[in-house]
Design an enzyme around this catalytic site. Sequence first.
Site, PDB file in Angstrom:
ATOM      1  N   CYS A  19       0.818  -1.210   0.000  1.00 32.36           N
ATOM      2  CA  CYS A  19       0.000   0.000   0.000  1.00 32.36           C
ATOM      3  C   CYS A  19       0.850   1.257   0.000  1.00 32.36           C
ATOM      4  CB  CYS A  19      -0.911   0.022   1.226  1.00 32.36           C
ATOM      5  SG  CYS A  19      -2.170  -1.244   1.171  1.00 32.36           S
ATOM      6  N   TYR A  58      -9.377  -3.204  -0.829  1.00 25.75           N
ATOM      7  CA  TYR A  58      -9.192  -1.766  -0.925  1.00 25.75           C
ATOM      8  C   TYR A  58      -8.327  -1.365   0.256  1.00 25.75           C
ATOM      9  CZ  TYR A  58     -12.888  -1.680  -4.417  1.00 25.75           C
ATOM     10  OH  TYR A  58     -13.638  -1.884  -5.543  1.00 25.75           O
ATOM     11  N   CYS A  59      -7.060  -1.125  -0.003  1.00 27.31           N
ATOM     12  CA  CYS A  59      -6.070  -0.784   1.021  1.00 27.31           C
ATOM     13  C   CYS A  59      -6.040   0.744   1.116  1.00 27.31           C
ATOM     14  CB  CYS A  59      -4.719  -1.355   0.608  1.00 27.31           C
ATOM     15  SG  CYS A  59      -3.467  -1.236   1.884  1.00 27.31           S
ATOM     16  N   MET A  60      -6.684   1.284   2.129  1.00 31.86           N
ATOM     17  CA  MET A  60      -6.924   2.711   2.220  1.00 31.86           C
ATOM     18  C   MET A  60      -6.044   3.388   3.263  1.00 31.86           C
ATOM     19  SD  MET A  60      -9.388   3.237  -0.037  1.00 31.86           S
ATOM     20  CE  MET A  60      -8.328   2.212  -1.008  1.00 31.86           C
TER      21      MET A  60
END
Length: 172
Positions: free
Chosen positions: A19, A159-161
């Site tokens: 990420c 979804y790496c936020m």
Amino acid sequence: MKKINFWTASLLLLALNACSQNPNSAKQQKITTSSSSENTKLYPGAKPDAHWKKVLSAKAYEIMVNKGTEAPYKNPYWDNHKKGIYVSAATDKPLFSSDAKFESGTGWPSFFKAIDNKAIKIVRDTSNGMIRDEVVETSTGLHLGHVFDDGPEPTGKRYCMNSYAFKFIPSK
């Protein structure tokens, strides 16, 4: 001292970079995607960087405008287990729900789906010598994180936020 074999070390490095993004590469990419500039044809809610500097915290500005990446395990929401929704730090639009959050082991908040796929947009990211899918806010083009195809069912997405791209609104 315990020895680490080549494959273990490679997987560890891959996980740490999964990420992350090189800040210098991100600033160069900003020119091509114009995520925070006045590119209102592509992003109708886009504003000049000066606007975002006034409305975002310094950390949110670095993440969203400069396409930075916060440190893993040292951000507000990676270990948040409360029920609620994650809204954009810039626009307050709902983006992700705690119902779709899961433990990815990366140190960043991870989700298997967005609240509304129309609220986010996936764009190609070629920074840092990698090809990845960047997640931006549809209305503004501001950076949120990246999406990968190694998440859980039912979507298989991760979804790496970045926590600082969000405000968390707990359920009542």
